[in-house]
Design a protein around this motif. Sequence first.
Motif, PDB file in Angstrom:
ATOM      1  N   PHE A   9       4.744  -7.987 -12.213  1.00 43.86           N
ATOM      2  CA  PHE A   9       5.558  -8.829 -11.328  1.00 43.86           C
ATOM      3  C   PHE A   9       6.202  -7.970 -10.254  1.00 43.86           C
ATOM      4  O   PHE A   9       6.253  -8.324  -9.083  1.00 43.86           O
ATOM      5  N   LEU A  10       6.740  -6.834 -10.675  1.00 46.15           N
ATOM      6  CA  LEU A  10       7.399  -5.951  -9.707  1.00 46.15           C
ATOM      7  C   LEU A  10       6.411  -5.367  -8.722  1.00 46.15           C
ATOM      8  O   LEU A  10       6.746  -5.100  -7.568  1.00 46.15           O
ATOM      9  N   SER A  11       5.168  -5.185  -9.165  1.00 52.36           N
ATOM     10  CA  SER A  11       4.188  -4.587  -8.269  1.00 52.36           C
ATOM     11  C   SER A  11       3.893  -5.480  -7.077  1.00 52.36           C
ATOM     12  O   SER A  11       3.462  -5.008  -6.020  1.00 52.36           O
ATOM     13  N   ILE A  12       4.109  -6.776  -7.232  1.00 48.60           N
ATOM     14  CA  ILE A  12       3.889  -7.703  -6.116  1.00 48.60           C
ATOM     15  C   ILE A  12       4.731  -7.303  -4.913  1.00 48.60           C
ATOM     16  O   ILE A  12       4.324  -7.440  -3.766  1.00 48.60           O
ATOM     17  N   LEU A  13       5.903  -6.775  -5.180  1.00 48.55           N
ATOM     18  CA  LEU A  13       6.811  -6.420  -4.097  1.00 48.55           C
ATOM     19  C   LEU A  13       6.326  -5.207  -3.311  1.00 48.55           C
ATOM     20  O   LEU A  13       6.795  -4.965  -2.199  1.00 48.55           O
ATOM     21  N   PHE A  14       5.387  -4.446  -3.899  1.00 54.02           N
ATOM     22  CA  PHE A  14       4.977  -3.201  -3.265  1.00 54.02           C
ATOM     23  C   PHE A  14       3.585  -3.277  -2.658  1.00 54.02           C
ATOM     24  O   PHE A  14       3.234  -2.423  -1.852  1.00 54.02           O
ATOM     25  N   ILE A  15       2.809  -4.289  -3.029  1.00 58.45           N
ATOM     26  CA  ILE A  15       1.414  -4.296  -2.602  1.00 58.45           C
ATOM     27  C   ILE A  15       1.276  -4.997  -1.255  1.00 58.45           C
ATOM     28  O   ILE A  15       1.730  -6.119  -1.081  1.00 58.45           O
ATOM     29  N   VAL A  16       0.682  -4.351  -0.310  1.00 59.10           N
ATOM     30  CA  VAL A  16       0.306  -4.852   1.002  1.00 59.10           C
ATOM     31  C   VAL A  16       1.487  -5.170   1.886  1.00 59.10           C
ATOM     32  O   VAL A  16       1.538  -4.793   3.032  1.00 59.10           O
ATOM     33  N   LEU A  17       2.492  -5.883   1.355  1.00 54.60           N
ATOM     34  CA  LEU A  17       3.587  -6.333   2.208  1.00 54.60           C
ATOM     35  C   LEU A  17       4.509  -5.191   2.591  1.00 54.60           C
ATOM     36  O   LEU A  17       5.173  -5.235   3.617  1.00 54.60           O
ATOM     37  N   THR A  18       4.628  -4.163   1.766  1.00 52.84           N
ATOM     38  CA  THR A  18       5.521  -3.051   2.074  1.00 52.84           C
ATOM     39  C   THR A  18       4.739  -1.758   2.035  1.00 52.84           C
ATOM     40  O   THR A  18       3.765  -1.626   1.276  1.00 52.84           O
ATOM     41  N   PRO A  19       5.119  -0.786   2.848  1.00 58.00           N
ATOM     42  CA  PRO A  19       4.419   0.495   2.802  1.00 58.00           C
ATOM     43  C   PRO A  19       4.671   1.203   1.488  1.00 58.00           C
ATOM     44  O   PRO A  19       5.669   0.997   0.816  1.00 58.00           O
ATOM     45  N   SER A  20       3.746   2.056   1.153  1.00 59.05           N
ATOM     46  CA  SER A  20       3.912   2.813  -0.097  1.00 59.05           C
ATOM     47  C   SER A  20       5.030   3.830   0.056  1.00 59.05           C
ATOM     48  O   SER A  20       5.086   4.582   1.006  1.00 59.05           O
ATOM     49  N   VAL A  21       5.933   3.851  -0.918  1.00 50.15           N
ATOM     50  CA  VAL A  21       7.046   4.791  -0.864  1.00 50.15           C
ATOM     51  C   VAL A  21       7.078   5.693  -2.094  1.00 50.15           C
ATOM     52  O   VAL A  21       7.964   6.529  -2.220  1.00 50.15           O
ATOM     53  N   PHE A  22       6.129   5.505  -3.009  1.00 51.48           N
ATOM     54  CA  PHE A  22       6.097   6.323  -4.212  1.00 51.48           C
ATOM     55  C   PHE A  22       4.796   7.139  -4.219  1.00 51.48           C
ATOM     56  O   PHE A  22       3.712   6.574  -4.082  1.00 51.48           O
ATOM     57  N   PHE A  23       4.887   8.378  -4.371  1.00 52.12           N
ATOM     58  CA  PHE A  23       3.713   9.219  -4.290  1.00 52.12           C
ATOM     59  C   PHE A  23       3.679  10.181  -5.485  1.00 52.12           C
ATOM     60  O   PHE A  23       4.709  10.647  -5.958  1.00 52.12           O
ATOM     61  N   ALA A  24       2.470  10.454  -5.915  1.00 50.49           N
ATOM     62  CA  ALA A  24       2.294  11.518  -6.921  1.00 50.49           C
ATOM     63  C   ALA A  24       2.112  12.850  -6.199  1.00 50.49           C
ATOM     64  O   ALA A  24       1.657  12.905  -5.071  1.00 50.49           O
ATOM     65  N   SER A  25       2.486  13.888  -6.894  1.00 52.24           N
ATOM     66  CA  SER A  25       2.431  15.201  -6.256  1.00 52.24           C
ATOM     67  C   SER A  25       1.011  15.606  -5.913  1.00 52.24           C
ATOM     68  O   SER A  25       0.796  16.414  -5.020  1.00 52.24           O
ATOM     69  N   THR A  26       0.008  15.039  -6.629  1.00 49.03           N
ATOM     70  CA  THR A  26      -1.381  15.422  -6.387  1.00 49.03           C
ATOM     71  C   THR A  26      -2.073  14.493  -5.417  1.00 49.03           C
ATOM     72  O   THR A  26      -3.263  14.619  -5.182  1.00 49.03           O
ATOM     73  N   MET A  27      -1.361  13.555  -4.847  1.00 45.47           N
ATOM     74  CA  MET A  27      -1.952  12.569  -3.932  1.00 45.47           C
ATOM     75  C   MET A  27      -1.375  12.767  -2.539  1.00 45.47           C
ATOM     76  O   MET A  27      -0.202  13.066  -2.371  1.00 45.47           O
ATOM     77  N   PHE A  28      -2.260  12.579  -1.545  1.00 52.47           N
ATOM     78  CA  PHE A  28      -1.790  12.591  -0.174  1.00 52.47           C
ATOM     79  C   PHE A  28      -1.237  11.207   0.154  1.00 52.47           C
ATOM     80  O   PHE A  28      -1.959  10.216   0.031  1.00 52.47           O
ATOM     81  N   PRO A  29       0.012  11.097   0.575  1.00 55.78           N
ATOM     82  CA  PRO A  29       0.651   9.789   0.710  1.00 55.78           C
ATOM     83  C   PRO A  29       0.013   8.869   1.749  1.00 55.78           C
ATOM     84  O   PRO A  29       0.078   7.665   1.612  1.00 55.78           O
ATOM     85  N   LEU A  30      -0.606   9.452   2.787  1.00 58.82           N
ATOM     86  CA  LEU A  30      -1.173   8.615   3.845  1.00 58.82           C
ATOM     87  C   LEU A  30      -2.689   8.528   3.771  1.00 58.82           C
ATOM     88  O   LEU A  30      -3.310   7.937   4.658  1.00 58.82           O
ATOM     89  N   GLU A  31      -3.271   9.098   2.747  1.00 59.51           N
ATOM     90  CA  GLU A  31      -4.727   9.062   2.647  1.00 59.51           C
ATOM     91  C   GLU A  31      -5.182   7.695   2.111  1.00 59.51           C
ATOM     92  O   GLU A  31      -4.856   7.317   0.985  1.00 59.51           O
ATOM     93  N   PRO A  32      -5.965   6.941   2.887  1.00 58.72           N
ATOM     94  CA  PRO A  32      -6.424   5.626   2.413  1.00 58.72           C
ATOM     95  C   PRO A  32      -7.609   5.788   1.479  1.00 58.72           C
ATOM     96  O   PRO A  32      -8.238   6.850   1.434  1.00 58.72           O
ATOM     97  N   PRO A  33      -7.941   4.734   0.724  1.00 61.79           N
ATOM     98  CA  PRO A  33      -9.148   4.808  -0.104  1.00 61.79           C
ATOM     99  C   PRO A  33     -10.383   4.896   0.786  1.00 61.79           C
ATOM    100  O   PRO A  33     -10.409   4.378   1.893  1.00 61.79           O
ATOM    101  N   ASP A  34     -11.393   5.552   0.283  1.00 66.25           N
ATOM    102  CA  ASP A  34     -12.637   5.715   1.043  1.00 66.25           C
ATOM    103  C   ASP A  34     -13.387   4.379   1.041  1.00 66.25           C
ATOM    104  O   ASP A  34     -13.833   3.909  -0.009  1.00 66.25           O
ATOM    105  N   THR A  35     -13.528   3.768   2.203  1.00 62.31           N
ATOM    106  CA  THR A  35     -14.243   2.495   2.334  1.00 62.31           C
ATOM    107  C   THR A  35     -15.294   2.607   3.431  1.00 62.31           C
ATOM    108  O   THR A  35     -15.578   1.647   4.151  1.00 62.31           O
ATOM    109  N   SER A  36     -15.884   3.780   3.570  1.00 68.03           N
ATOM    110  CA  SER A  36     -16.847   4.014   4.645  1.00 68.03           C
ATOM    111  C   SER A  36     -18.217   3.414   4.377  1.00 68.03           C
ATOM    112  O   SER A  36     -19.041   3.325   5.284  1.00 68.03           O
ATOM    113  N   SER A  37     -18.480   2.998   3.147  1.00 70.48           N
ATOM    114  CA  SER A  37     -19.767   2.403   2.777  1.00 70.48           C
ATOM    115  C   SER A  37     -19.554   1.547   1.541  1.00 70.48           C
ATOM    116  O   SER A  37     -18.529   1.658   0.856  1.00 70.48           O
ATOM    117  N   PRO A  38     -20.509   0.683   1.203  1.00 70.77           N
ATOM    118  CA  PRO A  38     -20.378  -0.101  -0.033  1.00 70.77           C
ATOM    119  C   PRO A  38     -20.199   0.777  -1.264  1.00 70.77           C
ATOM    120  O   PRO A  38     -19.425   0.452  -2.161  1.00 70.77           O
TER     121      PRO A  38
END
Length: 558
Positions: A9-38
């Motif tokens: 339920f809480l995740s609804i507040l964070f998905i799509v409508l708001t920018p991501s504000v929580f990051f893991a140390s091993t993740m680049f915060p602005l890196e989008p998922p790879d969608t360059s091909s099927p």
Amino acid sequence: MIRSAKYLFLSILFIVLTPSVFFASTMFPLEPPDTSSPRATLKSFIHYTNEVYLVASSPNEDFKLELEYLQRAARCFDFSKVPPTLLSDVSVESVLRLREILDRFDLPDMNDVPDKEDVKSTGLDKWRMPHTEIIIGKVVNSPRSGAFLFTPETVRRLEEFYNEIRYLPYVKNDLDVNYNGIYEQYIYSSGWMIPDGFLSDLPAWMKRGYFGQAVWQWVGIFLLLGVGLFLIWVMWLINKRMKCRFDGCSWEIGRLLFPFSGMFMCGFLEYLIARQVNITGQVLAVFIMGLEAVFFIFSGIAIIVTGNVVIHGIISSSKINEEALDADVIKLVVRLVTFCLVFILFYNAGSYFGVPVTAVFASAGIAGVAVALAARETLANFFGGVSIFMDRPFRAGDYIVLESGERGEVKAVGMRSTRLLTRDDILITIPNSVITNVKITNQSLPEPHFRVRIKIGVAYGSDVDKVEALLLEEAHKNALVVDSPAPRVRFRAFGDSSLEYELLCWAGHPQNRGRVVHEISRDIYKKFNSEGILIPFPQRDVHLHATDWNSLKEKDEA
């Protein structure tokens, strides 16, 4: 397994409508998922949903990281056809439904899924997953143009696909990860306001699902709607009683109680139904969009009522004559602002619900041209009212004389017409387009005094000094005559039968002209009679002489 479906339920507040504000140390915060091909999109979706499960099932569960992975999985979908009002809920449901679907059949070999090189060499713009109708397509004309995402049609049909495979067994994947009915846990769970023990104590039949919702959820929906309608009805009754108390006030703020309480109630019901009762799917779309529509209607009513409150407050506090053009212009300006705000509100509402408002208003613009042509006389009257407001040839309360001879008091100057009350108590309504194109005599400007002329003749031999003194005395005695300018008497001519005088005085208001003439003329006549001053009238003396009719007869015969 995710520790509790309530976290979703809480995740609804964070998905799509708001920018991501929580990051893991091993993740680049602005890196989008790879969608360059099927292939990249399918691998990204599976990867991030796997990570959600692994993080959630670890001893040191990191809820913030779960939300980050869940958000990235949602970015593999094209939600361009989803109304913004449903976007957060549809995002969560789409991720969970698709993962439940993929966990129930063998995925294709990733080497068989087109990659970036295949896309470039073949010009591929969409790929359908074998033996399914799940499609990954290339996005065009969008901020994410060029990305391969699960298509809007796939998003729309996910509920249908899920209902077809929900009874199939799970298939083990490489990580031995599957969601084991987490979607049903999500849709049949409750929000934080409803205790877990309450649901566990319900009888089994209350937990059965009908049309994607449990029985207790259906009961909760209709119970909340009933309470909400009752409270809105109570606020309407209170608002009616408060209107009577505010009728004598300049600023009737109490009139805003009902629309604003309706807006609050719609928002609160939406929160309770979507977040606490936690309905999903098409049922969610129907109820949420219905409540949002009612919210926008109450918002429009609030704007209109606010405009009326402002109009009444300004006119009352400024002591402006409500029938004057000033008041009409204030009403016009406030209502134009109100109309613009309502237009903006419903334009945004249309966009919010996914309605193509641009095309609708473009069609309305064409219809508006036809309406304007049909209403050209009304527009001419409107611009005539604007001309009267700019030039101010007269205003409410002035006495005017039209070119056609009608004379009377201006009772109201509107944006379409002007109303004139004659001395015969006949109300004449004149279109502004007409009155601005004729000669008008304003007897109230530049001063409200109106000059009265009373002509009178006295007999030859009268004492002219006494006559003038008596005329001035009668003028000063009359209460309807002003002292400034002072009355005066003028000796105009030696008439055939009298000395012709003219008394000049000023009535306080043009409407008193007839009464002043009547009263002063009557008083002068009485005064002259008592003072022995003769008012002669024209007369002739006719003298008849004797005539010899016989002589006249002989002349006629000759």
